[in-house]
Design an enzyme around this catalytic site. Structure first.
Site, mmCIF file in Angstrom:
data_model
loop_
_atom_site.group_PDB
_atom_site.id
_atom_site.type_symbol
_atom_site.label_atom_id
_atom_site.label_comp_id
_atom_site.label_asym_id
_atom_site.label_seq_id
_atom_site.Cartn_x
_atom_site.Cartn_y
_atom_site.Cartn_z
ATOM 1 N N ARG A 1 -59.758 -99.482 -73.654
ATOM 2 C CA ARG A 1 -58.714 -101.172 -73.434
ATOM 3 C C ARG A 1 -58.027 -100.587 -72.322
ATOM 4 O O ARG A 1 -57.250 -101.239 -71.026
ATOM 5 C CB ARG A 1 -58.592 -101.968 -74.502
ATOM 6 C CG ARG A 1 -57.821 -102.556 -74.060
ATOM 7 C CD ARG A 1 -57.009 -103.910 -74.538
ATOM 8 N NE ARG A 1 -56.138 -103.132 -76.124
ATOM 9 C CZ ARG A 1 -55.906 -104.313 -77.109
ATOM 10 N NH1 ARG A 1 -57.017 -105.058 -77.379
ATOM 11 N NH2 ARG A 1 -54.981 -103.481 -77.533
ATOM 12 N N LYS B 1 -53.255 -105.053 -71.005
ATOM 13 C CA LYS B 1 -52.019 -105.054 -71.424
ATOM 14 C C LYS B 1 -51.630 -104.336 -70.774
ATOM 15 O O LYS B 1 -50.980 -103.013 -70.834
ATOM 16 C CB LYS B 1 -52.734 -103.935 -72.678
ATOM 17 C CG LYS B 1 -51.535 -104.450 -74.100
ATOM 18 C CD LYS B 1 -52.146 -103.280 -75.045
ATOM 19 C CE LYS B 1 -51.067 -103.985 -76.350
ATOM 20 N NZ LYS B 1 -50.446 -105.243 -76.932
ATOM 21 N N GLU C 1 -53.959 -117.726 -76.859
ATOM 22 C CA GLU C 1 -53.301 -116.591 -77.164
ATOM 23 C C GLU C 1 -52.637 -116.840 -78.136
ATOM 24 O O GLU C 1 -51.392 -118.402 -76.724
ATOM 25 C CB GLU C 1 -53.704 -115.277 -76.804
ATOM 26 C CG GLU C 1 -53.566 -114.785 -75.607
ATOM 27 C CD GLU C 1 -53.839 -113.136 -75.625
ATOM 28 O OE1 GLU C 1 -53.668 -112.452 -76.649
ATOM 29 O OE2 GLU C 1 -53.708 -113.306 -74.363
HETATM 30 C C1 LIG Z 1 -51.124 -110.457 -75.417
HETATM 31 C C2 LIG Z 1 -51.423 -110.124 -77.066
HETATM 32 N N1 LIG Z 1 -53.119 -110.610 -77.755
HETATM 33 C C3 LIG Z 1 -53.744 -110.465 -78.555
HETATM 34 C C4 LIG Z 1 -52.556 -108.745 -78.970
HETATM 35 C C5 LIG Z 1 -54.008 -108.548 -80.289
HETATM 36 O O1 LIG Z 1 -54.563 -107.440 -79.675
HETATM 37 P P1 LIG Z 1 -54.652 -106.234 -80.403
HETATM 38 O O2 LIG Z 1 -55.700 -106.775 -81.859
HETATM 39 O O3 LIG Z 1 -55.599 -104.682 -80.137
HETATM 40 O O4 LIG Z 1 -53.157 -105.009 -81.019
HETATM 41 C C6 LIG Z 1 -52.150 -108.126 -78.329
HETATM 42 C C7 LIG Z 1 -51.313 -106.612 -79.081
HETATM 43 O O5 LIG Z 1 -51.151 -106.663 -80.214
HETATM 44 C C8 LIG Z 1 -51.054 -108.534 -77.143
HETATM 45 O O6 LIG Z 1 -50.156 -108.067 -76.763
#
Ligand SMILES: Cc1ncc(COP(=O)(O)O)c(C=O)c1O
Length: 343
Positions: free
Chosen positions: A85, A187, A223
């Site tokens: 990612r 990210k 989200e």
């Molecule tokens: C905006 C956002 N959505 C979703 C997630 C969850 O992603 P992950 O399960 O890969 O940690 C995160 C971070 O942890 C995030 O910052």
């Protein structure tokens, strides 16, 4: 800031706060390649005032955890997914990805060097790792930097949302964190800068965080500010939003797999309309930091839609939580390749 000492830590009451641990990994990109890589005790970055990360947000990061098992070993959960990612985020921001295998190796080195800071099994604490890449060097025009710093630092953490597996309320935001075809899937720092004001408003109004709606029509759930969303329908279907502007959560895809293959549930990634919350009996936020945080209710334009009464958590949410954390802490057999030991 003084270096953190392990014996000063109250393992049972960890929050989600920065600590200056003894070691971090650092690598420098210049003259077209990554070099000078290794562990360092220096927690300060020395960068030019012309760094693109500072002006134009050429910065991306990751979040992952190391877990202490019952037998005292340490393991990482799907670190290859974080490496992949981060590579995708780098591609989006025109940054040179740090090689994926070296990313995983570097994460292991940081955990090993700071092993005293991996919380004991049974406390619920973990060692949170923060890989970060920034564009540096003397620049001022709006274009990609020629030089970059990649670092991975760490800190022991407890639960991200106060209360952990206790339902809390969330509120929809009229702001967007990312545009429809913007950087929501990556990210990158800018998404989080955009989420600070709505997140602060949500907190000030007594909510755990805000829920973003689709940036095109504000009709569908995207989200949570720092986690993905899922709902469980009356007939036990696990549904989670699909959108080009949300972060592809590693936890969410793990839960989708576990719900389907271990719990035998029907699963779907699709549209989740904010005016159709009645289809769900339960809802939750999921992510590395959030793990699974049950959503008690969602406030939307003044109406609170309640999923949970008081402290009740549904059986499917509990089963998923136990299975996911069981795998992460080494108590439940992991699907092939999901955990990597730090040796
Ligand atoms: C905006 C956002 N959505 C979703 C997630 C969850 O992603 P992950 O399960 O890969 O940690 C995160 C971070 O942890 C995030 O910052």
């Amino acid at each position: 800031m003084a270096k953190q000492v392990a014996s000063d830590i109250d393992w049972n009451n960890l929050g989600f706060d920065y600590m200056d641990l003894p070691y971090r990994f650092r690598a420098y990109y210049h003259d077209g390649k990554w070099q000078d890589a290794g562990l360092t005790e220096d927690s300060t970055l020395h960068i030019s005032e012309g760094s693109t990360a500072l002006h134009y947000g050429q910065a991306d990061f990751e979040g992952m955890k190391a877990y202490r098992t019952k037998s005292g070993e340490i393991q990482l959960f799907r670190p290859d997914r974080n490496a992949k990612r981060m590579k995708d985020s780098c591609t989006r921001l025109l940054m040179p990805a740090f090689p994926e295998d070296q990313f995983v190796q570097a994460a292991k080195e940081v955990v090993k060097a700071n092993a005293d800071f991996v919380p004991p099994y049974g406390t619920g604490g973990t060692l949170y790792l923060r890989p970060l890449m920034i564009g540096v060097g003397g620049n001022i025009g709006v274009h990609a930097a020629d030089e970059y710093i990649f670092t991975i630092f760490a800190m022991p953490v407890g639960s991200y949302f106060k209360g952990g597996m206790v339902p809390t309320n969330f509120i929809t935001s009229d702001f967007d964190r990312a545009a429809h075809k913007g950087t929501g899937q990556s990210k990158v720092g800018g998404n989080y800068a955009a989420s600070l004001l709505p997140g602060d408003e949500a907190h000030k109004n007594g909510f755990s965080d805000c829920i973003y709606l689709d940036p095109v029509n504000h009709e569908k759930i995207e989200e949570v500010g720092s986690a993905n969303f899922f709902g469980i329908t009356k007939d036990n279907k696990f549904i989670t939003p699909k959108s080009p502007s949300i972060l592809p959560s590693i936890t969410k895809y793990s839960l989708l797999w576990l719900a389907k293959n271990r719990l035998g549930l029907e699963v779907e990634e699709g549209d989740v309309y904010i005016d159709q919350l009645d289809q769900f009996t339960k809802a939750g936020a999921c992510g590395t930091a959030a793990v699974i945080s049950p959503i008690g209710g969602i406030s939307h334009h003044g109406n609170l839609h309640v999923f949970y009464s008081e402290t009740e958590v549904g059986p499917i949410t509990t089963q998923l939580y136990d299975m996911l954390t069981g795998i992460q802490f080494g108590d439940v057999e992991a699907p092939e390749g999901w955990v990597q030991k730090v040796e």
